[in-house]
Design a protein around this motif. Structure first.
Motif, PDB file in Angstrom:
ATOM      1  N   ALA A  27       0.816  -1.205   0.000  1.00  0.00           N
ATOM      2  CA  ALA A  27       0.000   0.000   0.000  1.00  0.00           C
ATOM      3  C   ALA A  27       0.855   1.263   0.000  1.00  0.00           C
ATOM      4  O   ALA A  27       1.920   1.315   0.609  1.00  0.00           O
ATOM      5  N   GLN A  28       0.346   2.259  -0.676  1.00  0.00           N
ATOM      6  CA  GLN A  28       0.927   3.599  -0.676  1.00  0.00           C
ATOM      7  C   GLN A  28       2.393   3.595  -1.078  1.00  0.00           C
ATOM      8  O   GLN A  28       3.248   4.138  -0.386  1.00  0.00           O
ATOM      9  N   PHE A  57       4.751   1.436  -1.135  1.00  0.00           N
ATOM     10  CA  PHE A  57       5.733   0.789  -0.268  1.00  0.00           C
ATOM     11  C   PHE A  57       6.151  -0.501  -0.965  1.00  0.00           C
ATOM     12  O   PHE A  57       5.317  -1.361  -1.231  1.00  0.00           O
ATOM     13  N   ARG A  75      -2.521  -3.368  -6.837  1.00  0.00           N
ATOM     14  CA  ARG A  75      -3.985  -3.356  -6.911  1.00  0.00           C
ATOM     15  C   ARG A  75      -4.503  -2.631  -8.136  1.00  0.00           C
ATOM     16  O   ARG A  75      -5.672  -2.282  -8.216  1.00  0.00           O
ATOM     17  N   TYR A 111      -5.181   2.463 -12.535  1.00  0.00           N
ATOM     18  CA  TYR A 111      -4.154   2.451 -11.488  1.00  0.00           C
ATOM     19  C   TYR A 111      -4.785   2.655 -10.115  1.00  0.00           C
ATOM     20  O   TYR A 111      -5.758   3.400  -9.976  1.00  0.00           O
ATOM     21  N   ALA A 112      -4.226   2.022  -9.118  1.00  0.00           N
ATOM     22  CA  ALA A 112      -4.708   2.210  -7.752  1.00  0.00           C
ATOM     23  C   ALA A 112      -3.724   3.021  -6.924  1.00  0.00           C
ATOM     24  O   ALA A 112      -4.086   3.551  -5.887  1.00  0.00           O
ATOM     25  N   GLN A 113      -2.498   3.080  -7.371  1.00  0.00           N
ATOM     26  CA  GLN A 113      -1.501   3.817  -6.608  1.00  0.00           C
ATOM     27  C   GLN A 113      -0.775   4.800  -7.514  1.00  0.00           C
ATOM     28  O   GLN A 113      -0.979   4.815  -8.726  1.00  0.00           O
ATOM     29  N   ASP A 114       0.077   5.585  -6.895  1.00  0.00           N
ATOM     30  CA  ASP A 114       0.734   6.643  -7.638  1.00  0.00           C
ATOM     31  C   ASP A 114       1.945   6.089  -8.369  1.00  0.00           C
ATOM     32  O   ASP A 114       3.083   6.305  -7.982  1.00  0.00           O
ATOM     33  N   ALA A 150      -4.624   7.110  -7.289  1.00  0.00           N
ATOM     34  CA  ALA A 150      -3.696   7.834  -6.429  1.00  0.00           C
ATOM     35  C   ALA A 150      -4.370   8.650  -5.340  1.00  0.00           C
ATOM     36  O   ALA A 150      -3.815   9.588  -4.832  1.00  0.00           O
ATOM     37  N   TYR A 205      -4.474   8.080  -2.490  1.00  0.00           N
ATOM     38  CA  TYR A 205      -3.936   7.172  -1.489  1.00  0.00           C
ATOM     39  C   TYR A 205      -3.517   7.860  -0.212  1.00  0.00           C
ATOM     40  O   TYR A 205      -3.318   7.249   0.811  1.00  0.00           O
TER      41      TYR A 205
END
Lengths: 998, 127
Positions: A252-253, A255, A429, A446-449, B101, B103
């Motif tokens: 997550a985030q 990492f 994710r 996309y779920a994250q940056d 994002a 997040y």
């Protein structure tokens, strides 16, 4: 030692730098920079292992991390035996010793290969269906046999002598993958001045440029450009390069978990080096540049040693200077295999023929192959690979059937296209989307940056990959705070390679209705037929097909098998691929050692060890210690010739006859201070506190809201607004947490401050009739007379010249004191009291004697005599509930119907009929020992000891309606016979309590 | 490992520094001894366990040691907002989105959340 398949002048290694190694004990020679795979191939060795289920001979499929077959064990010494190492990843070092796995008695003659002949019996779901009956045989017969026969390497049998290290890192831009697009991204991001980390699994970065002979960037050979770019990055202060480092998990985030292989490539690693380094990196932006992986063709016996991916053969030739054969066949459904044939041909290797499923392929590569005089078989299929320990021929047939032709080969290169590596994207994710035009899954939502670039994003040409990587790196860095860069050094592709197309699923000859072994998943021995069978047997979801067949579930995580398996399942189901869906990608991307995860947290560093001020003194006295949570507590102090029983008996008698010293420092201590301190105590404990006089103590009981006992301890009131609260040793942290929780969230209006003082105070319990005489010479400013300092009171003063909180209290039933002094003075005060105590015949005692003494008095220990379902009334502590109180934590829970109903288990004493018999703690109590099994259990023993002071065994037990059963005879059935017991008061010694002032 | 924004420290810190403390806005009655069995059941045993947005308590145990509240999506693990204990449930409109994002645990003033009044003596759940 000549390496017959090393081609002089080919590859990038320096031939003079030789490295010797052994495989199954046989000596070989390779070159520094080789992998174990390239070195074995240079020596003409293809057979390196046996497969998981059928024990089929296996060679190298790939030249990288996706390798499913070539798993070997590497042995450095007796303790350093690493199983299941991919030979294609293991770098060669001088003296390397590798062994093949899963074979007996030898690699070329393996008894287990009978499984291959018996394979009709080992079809998909075989284990689930076959070993069902009789049930008992599973444990004793089937499972041990299957476990011995299956599996790959053997786990090492000694503790791991290596150490592993762990690093946390932060950066603005983390680039995962050091191929062309990843390097471009890192270059762009680095120019802006932000912190950049570039990680790649290889020792030298470059990705596909390693084998792409047709790539040129900025006027250089592609791989040479990559090395130059990496050198430039390495020289920048804001860039950290992590070669030999695999990103295995995306959490997550942003990492990301990575392992860096620090010493596995070294001949003689220094002891100061960790074997691996675990990196846990938190990045503002992540650029995923993980490339693509070539797929095999799915045809009969496509697993024979010598049958491999076309790109692997190119890597062995163009980087390592190794020809994978002398008479090489090619079977393909896209262009990229042509490049392999062309490179090999130019290096002087004979290409027997290219077999292409496509009827009419065209393009420069096809033209060049023709020009070089390579035989092309278009619209044809390889329907079988011949040979056993090594491929000997390919059987070619028109793709729609017809006459077979056998072409002798000693290596067969295959390519059915490229699968973008969306593993890390999927782990983040992100949702993959099926691209119909190119028949592949690509990053979708996309779920994250993060951003995907290059081949893993479906970007096929080198030029576009460099552009995309550079643009993504620049954008990510800018968004993460990088400074603007004008005229950055954007790399430019002068020539490049890149392919799309290909096919998914089984090739001709291995389709529906056939029973040939056309492998989809090499590592788990899953064939196209198995996948079809799973669908026929009712599996509809790809997740079920996967689990039933185990396709993609091996340590290679389906890198080469997932797409083929999916396509075959879709075809059999009569559905489109996106309708069937992709299975979830899970961490780790490649296997991660336990060592790197466990890291420093082993041995003494597994958990912190807490020691009291007197620990070393107790050790010198010969104390035996026990673990109580993280604490080491003196358990008992045996004298010469004494066993535990004798020591505890002596200590118990000595305390009651003279006195004993006990280190009670581990008790939790919380200072409750403030104008509303008493109000707060009223709410947190069942007892009344407002009227407790300053200088007096009270035994407090703490409940949870459900009415069950949570903790207990003696509380001293030092001032109107100050309480010295003690908790159980194990409960200290959670009691503090619960107090803070209520103070902060339920009763925030109360003006109270809580401070944990557990480690600030050393606590020396001096118990016994001589206790006052022992402490008296050292105490200043406190009147120790009974009238001035009665039982359950506390005073502040000095002892041995240092400040003390002196409690008159007892957990033994004797006159007793608990001397609290600042922890730094604990040992000095202890030694003074000890010296004085010896004059009075006192002993030091440990936790076992403490337990026996308190049990003789029926004092409970929360967590031993209670189990989270015991109310104060059950434990005989209802006297501790303030009857006039309108609120405290647990007040409502106590009136719940089941807590006031009859039939509750209540704490009582048990006396065995034979006083010499000591019950087992945890033993069950029944009313009638002759009832049929399963008996109705009406209670259990919570504490049980031999009491030397009582001259008999004593026990505490929780028994249904125990308080009204006094004098009743009950039974404790044990394996050795039934023990008769009598219910009695929980107080076994000095029932009137006179000794507290004795 | 999640990044969690402590509304007291006003910083994003790694999950390691925090402990989850169960569902938020479960108010303890001011007349605890008198509540019915049904109300006690709701207070002590019943939790919403949603698939989607949960309001939950966290403690910055290895930091400032304060308890605070958070709105988190149990499907994506994304924190929509964190806020101090005693503050009312924030308005989540505009926070729940499938945008990429999203997040970070953005502070409330960046999240179109009405700035909660400071009411230190309020009990949790009294919203």
């Amino acid at each position: 030692m000549a390496e017959p398949f090393r081609i002089s002048g080919a590859g990038r290694l320096t031939p003079a730098k030789t490295a010797r190694f052994t495989f199954d004990g046989k000596p070989f020679s390779g070159i520094e920079g080789d992998t174990l795979a390239s070195a074995l191939l240079a020596n003409g060795v293809h057979l390196v292992g046996r497969s998981f289920k059928y024990h089929r001979p296996r060679g190298f499929l790939s030249a990288g991390a996706e390798e499913p077959n070539a798993l070997v064990s590497i042995e450095r010494d007796a303790a350093r035996k690493t199983p299941n190492v991919r030979a294609t990843v293991q770098e060669l070092y001088d003296g390397l010793a590798a062994h093949s796995q899963n074979r007996w008695p030898s690699l070329s003659f393996d008894v287990g290969a009978v499984n291959d002949l018996a394979s009709p019996f080992f079809s998909a779901g075989f284990y689930y269906k076959t070993f069902m009956w009789p049930k008992a045989a599973w444990k004793n017969l089937y499972e041990p046999k299957i476990r011995a026969a299956a599996g790959l390497g053997v786990a090492p049998d000694q503790p791991d002598p290596d150490h592993y290290s762990s690093r946390f890192a932060h950066c603005e831009v983390l680039v995962l993958g050091g191929g062309a697009s990843g390097i471009a991204a890192a270059l762009a991001a680095a120019e802006t001045g932000v912190r950049v980390i570039l990680a790649d699994e290889q020792s030298e970065l470059g990705g596909a440029l390693r084998f792409e002979s047709g790539s040129r960037v900025d006027g250089q050979d592609g791989f040479a450009w990559a090395q130059g770019a990496v050198a430039k990055l390495a020289a920048m202060d804001n860039v950290r390069l992590l070669p030999r480092t695999t990103a295995f998990g995306y959490y997550a985030q942003n990492f990301v978990g990575l392992t860096e292989r620090v010493t596995d490539h070294l001949a003689a690693p220094g002891h100061d080096l960790p074997r691996e380094r675990l990196w846990q990196i938190r990045a503002k932006k992540v650029v995923i540049a993980t490339g693509a992986i070539e797929r095999q063709m799915v045809f009969a016996d496509n697993d024979r040693p010598g049958v491999m991916l076309a790109s692997a053969a190119r890597a062995y030739l163009n980087h390592y200077g190794v020809a994978v054969g002398r008479q090489v066949g090619v079977y393909t459904a896209n262009d990229s295999a042509y490049a392999a044939a062309i490179d090999l041909k130019k290096a002087g290797v004979n290409i027997a023929a290219i077999v292409d499923l496509r009827d009419n392929p065209s393009g420069p590569l096809i033209d060049e192959a023709r020009t070089l005089g390579i035989e092309l078989n278009l619209g044809r299929a390889v329907v079988k690979a011949r040979g056993n320990l090594r491929v000997s021929a390919m059987v070619v047939q028109p793709k729609n059937g017809g006459a077979e032709r056998t072409i002798p080969v000693d290596a067969l290169l295959m390519s059915s296209g490229w699968t973008p590596s969306v593993h890390l994207f999927s782990q983040s994710r992100g949702k993959v989307a099926f691209d119909d035009a190119t028949r592949r899954f690509l990053p979708g939502a996309y779920a994250q940056d993060c951003v995907s670039v290059g081949a893993c994003n479906g970007t096929d040409s080198l030029e576009a990959s460099l552009d995309e990587g550079y643009a993504a790196g620049a954008k990510a860095a800018k968004e993460a705070g990088g400074k603007a860069v004008r005229g950055g050094a954007k790399p430019k592709a002068d020539a490049g390679e890149g392919w799309t197309g290909g096919m998914l699923g089984s090739a001709p000859g291995a389709g529906a209705g056939t029973t040939v072994k056309a492998f989809v998943d090499f590592q788990n021995d899953v064939t196209a037929k198995d996948i079809r069978q799973a669908v026929h047997e009712g599996m509809r979801s790809i997740e079920h097909v996967k689990r039933f067949t185990t396709n993609g579930m091996a340590t290679d995580q389906g890198k080469t098998s997932n797409m083929h398996g999916l396509a075959i399942a879709a075809e059999t189901l009569g559905k489109e691929i996106p309708e069937v869906g992709l299975t979830t990608f899970r961490a780790p991307y490649t296997p991660v050692t336990f060592g790197s995860i466990v890291n420093h947290a082993r041995g003494p560093l597994f958990d912190p060890t807490r020691r009291t001020a007197t620990h070393d003194w107790a050790e010198r006295q010969g104390a035996v210690f026990e673990d109580v949570g993280q604490w080491k507590r003196a358990w008992y102090f045996p004298r010469a010739g004494e066993d535990m029983h004798a020591a505890v008996n002596r200590e118990c008698v000595t305390v009651r006859k003279a006195a004993g010293l006990f280190d009670a420092s581990t008790l939790g201590k919380i200072e409750v201070v403030g104008p509303d301190a008493a109000k707060f105590m009223e709410l947190l404990y069942t007892n009344p506190w407002e009227k407790l006089g300053v200088g007096r103590c009270r035994y407090g009981v703490m409940l949870r809201e459900d009415g069950f006992i949570y903790d207990d301890g003696v509380v001293g009131r030092l001032a109107a607004d100050r309480f010295h609260v003690t908790t159980t040793t194990g409960g200290a942290a959670r009691v503090m947490n619960m107090m803070e929780d209520y103070l902060q969230t339920e009763f925030p209006g109360l003006n109270v401050w809580l401070t944990s003082t557990s480690e600030q105070w050393a606590v020396i319990a001096v118990q016994g009739p001589k206790s006052r005489d022992i402490i008296a010479p050292f105490v200043e400013g406190i009147d120790l007379a009974d009238e001035a300092l009665p039982h359950m009171s506390v005073r502040e003063g000095k002892i041995c010249g240092v400040p003390t909180r002196l409690f008159r209290m007892s957990f033994s039933g004797e006159r007793g004191f608990e001397v609290n002094v600042p922890a730094d003075y604990g040992l000095a005060v202890w030694e003074a009291l000890w010296a004085e105590g010896q004059k009075h015949g006192a002993c030091a005692y440990g936790t076992e004697t403490m337990h026996v003494l308190r049990a003789e008095k029926g004092y409970i220990i929360v967590g031993q005599d209670t189990d989270g379902t015991v109310t104060p009334a059950d434990a005989g502590l209802d006297w501790a509930i303030g009857k006039k109180k309108t609120d405290f934590v647990g007040i409502r829970g106590l009136s719940r119907p089941d807590l006031v109903a009859p039939g509750r288990k209540q704490l009582v004493g048990l006396k065995t009929k034979d006083p010499k018999t000591v019950l087992e703690e945890g033993a069950q109590v029944v009313a009638n020992p002759n009832q049929p099994i399963p008996m109705k259990m009406i209670g259990h023993v919570t504490s049980s000891y031999w009491s030397e002071n009582c001259g008999r065994s004593i026990a505490l037990a929780l028994v249904v309606d125990g308080h009204s059963r006094m004098g009743e005879t009950l039974f404790v059935p044990m394996p050795s016979g039934v023990i008769e017991v009598e219910i009695c008061s929980a107080v076994f010694f000095d029932e009137k309590g006179g000794r507290l002032n004795g | 490992m999640l990044l969690i924004r402590c509304p007291y420290c006003e910083e994003e810190r790694p999950e390691l520094e925090f402990r989850n403390a169960g569902e938020a806005h479960v108010a303890r009655s001011t007349d605890m001894a008198a509540i019915s069995d049904d109300d006690f059941e709701k207070f002590f045993f019943i939790r919403s366990n949603p698939k989607g947005i949960i309001f939950e308590r966290w403690r910055h145990i290895h930091g400032c040691a304060r308890f605070f509240n958070a709105a988190r999506d149990t499907v994506t693990d994304k924190f929509l907002v964190t806020y101090k204990a005693g503050e009312p449930k924030p308005d989540l409109e505009g926070l729940v989105s499938n945008e990429p994002a999203a997040y970070a645990n953005r502070p409330p003033d960046q999240l179109n959340v009405k700035k909660p009044r400071r009411a230190p003596a309020k009990k949790k759940g009294e919203a």
